[in-house]
Enzyme design. Structure first.
Site, PDB file in Angstrom:
ATOM      1  N   ASP A  51      -5.200   1.745   3.600  1.00 59.72           N
ATOM      2  CA  ASP A  51      -5.035   2.838   2.639  1.00 59.72           C
ATOM      3  C   ASP A  51      -5.966   3.993   2.993  1.00 59.72           C
ATOM      4  OD1 ASP A  51      -7.385   1.611   1.921  1.00 59.72           O
ATOM      5  OD2 ASP A  51      -6.889   1.395  -0.200  1.00 59.72           O
ATOM      6  N   SER A  52      -6.739   3.826   4.084  1.00 61.51           N
ATOM      7  CA  SER A  52      -7.497   4.952   4.657  1.00 61.51           C
ATOM      8  C   SER A  52      -6.525   6.034   5.135  1.00 61.51           C
ATOM      9  CB  SER A  52      -8.392   4.482   5.805  1.00 61.51           C
ATOM     10  OG  SER A  52      -7.654   3.668   6.705  1.00 61.51           O
ATOM     11  N   ASP A  90      -2.328  -2.631   3.451  1.00 62.88           N
ATOM     12  CA  ASP A  90      -3.149  -2.551   2.241  1.00 62.88           C
ATOM     13  C   ASP A  90      -2.286  -2.345   1.011  1.00 62.88           C
ATOM     14  OD1 ASP A  90      -5.869  -2.888   2.641  1.00 62.88           O
ATOM     15  OD2 ASP A  90      -6.170  -0.846   3.375  1.00 62.88           O
ATOM     16  N   LYS A 120      -3.261  -6.898   2.332  1.00 62.85           N
ATOM     17  CA  LYS A 120      -4.703  -6.985   2.095  1.00 62.85           C
ATOM     18  C   LYS A 120      -4.992  -6.354   0.742  1.00 62.85           C
ATOM     19  CE  LYS A 120      -7.877  -4.249   4.446  1.00 62.85           C
ATOM     20  NZ  LYS A 120      -8.464  -3.444   3.361  1.00 62.85           N
ATOM     21  N   GLU A 122      -8.426  -5.574  -2.191  1.00 67.96           N
ATOM     22  CA  GLU A 122      -9.881  -5.498  -2.340  1.00 67.96           C
ATOM     23  C   GLU A 122     -10.356  -6.276  -3.563  1.00 67.96           C
ATOM     24  OE1 GLU A 122     -11.114  -1.398  -2.398  1.00 67.96           O
ATOM     25  OE2 GLU A 122     -10.195  -0.976  -0.442  1.00 67.96           O
ATOM     26  N   GLU A 189     -16.951  -5.352   4.633  1.00 64.01           N
ATOM     27  CA  GLU A 189     -17.248  -3.946   4.950  1.00 64.01           C
ATOM     28  C   GLU A 189     -18.652  -3.563   4.523  1.00 64.01           C
ATOM     29  OE1 GLU A 189     -14.216  -1.104   3.865  1.00 64.01           O
ATOM     30  OE2 GLU A 189     -15.478   0.595   4.395  1.00 64.01           O
TER      31      GLU A 189
HETATM   32  O1  KIV Z   1      -8.126   1.151   4.740  1.00 61.54           O
HETATM   33  C1  KIV Z   1      -8.815   0.807   5.718  1.00 61.54           C
HETATM   34  O2  KIV Z   1      -8.828   1.459   6.778  1.00 61.54           O
HETATM   35  C2  KIV Z   1      -9.605  -0.400   5.611  1.00 61.54           C
HETATM   36  C3  KIV Z   1     -10.570  -0.707   6.715  1.00 61.54           C
HETATM   37  C4  KIV Z   1     -11.764   0.158   6.591  1.00 61.54           C
HETATM   38  C5  KIV Z   1     -10.928  -2.129   6.764  1.00 61.54           C
HETATM   39  O3  KIV Z   1      -9.517  -1.097   4.641  1.00 61.54           O
END
Ligand code: KIV
Length: 271
Positions: A51-52, A90, A120, A122, A189
């Protein structure tokens, strides 16, 4: 997951064996077809549709604004580009925190509409019910502990997490709970290397670190950071392998010069 005869797909089993054999796992983010194809051909083990994307693709300050529809668009593009890597997507902010039914619904949309292999999310104990419900539907889940950017307004800072004893204890407990719930791996992280070592060594599932030191079972970086596309972000944990910002700037400047000077296109570059 569809297994191509020529290319052996990385699976959650592959990752488990890699941990057992002490072979480090490589993971990078990807958000589109072209980069996914390059990273996959280069031999990356896991592609994370992070989600980055909210930051590096859309220019938002945080990961909070990206939507499930937008994540699905990026993930489907990555899936079309990758033939070997395991693809993790994510679950974006707001798509799973409400309740486990919503988490499963979001996961099913990702799996059906993208062809990705896993999701994934959090958090630890707080999201355990969602983790269990998703896994019971047959979808592999990767956990994410330590600095969890979707909670940035709770933390108030992107500083190193779990330096205090109480937070470190909670992280260790959460990691155990995620493993017991059936997660196939956990991202750690920005936590102290010594804590990441303890967690990685205590679990049988792989721990993939970002800013969590050398003892993790694998490493993940955001592609824009490691390729030097994003030049403003220079945390201590980042190793920049290329200065793509500079390389692209030169290429674009040369192009502009050639267009303005009428050098491009020449006689051979036209029909
Ligand atoms: O969204 C992302 O890029 C991440 C990584 C930093 C692990 O969750």
């Amino acid at each position: 997951m569809s297994l191509n005869k020529e290319v052996k797909r990385v699976t959650t089993n592959t990752l488990h064996k890699m941990k057992l054999n002490g072979e480090k796992i490589s993971m990078l983010t990807a958000y589109d077809f072209s980069f996914a194809r390059i990273f996959d051909d280069a031999g990356i083990d896991i592609l994370l549709v992070g989600d980055s994307a909210s930051n590096v693709m859309a220019g938002h300050e945080t990961t909070l604004p990206i939507t499930l529809d937008q994540m699905i668009y990026h993930a489907a593009s990555v899936v079309r580009g990758a033939r070997r890597s395991l693809i993790v997507v994510d679950l974006p902010f707001g798509s799973y925190q409400g309740n486990s039914k919503e988490a499963l619904h979001s996961t099913i949309r990702i799996m059906k509409e993208t062809g990705a292999h896993s999701v994934k999310l959090e958090g630890g104990e707080e999201v355990l019910e969602s983790v269990k419900r998703i896994i019971s539907s047959g979808v592999p889940v990767m956990g994410h502990l330590g600095l969890t950017p979707q909670s940035i307004y709770k933390f108030g800072t992107y500083a190193v997490r779990a330096k205090e004893e109480s937070e470190a204890e909670k992280l260790k407990r959460d990691a155990r709970l995620l493993e017991e719930a059936g997660c196939f791996a956990i991202v750690l992280e920005k936590i102290p290397a010594i804590l990441a070592k303890e967690v990685s060594e205590s679990l049988s599932i792989p721990c993939i670190g970002i800013g969590a030191g050398k003892h993790c079972d694998g490493q993940v970086l955001v592609m824009h950071d490691m390729l030097g596309i994003n030049t403003e972000f220079k945390p201590r944990f980042l190793r920049q392998y290329l200065n793509l910002h500079e390389i692209i700037t030169h290429a674009v400047q040369n192009y502009i010069t050639d267009v303005k000077s009428r050098d491009f296109p020449n006689d051979l570059e036209q029909y």
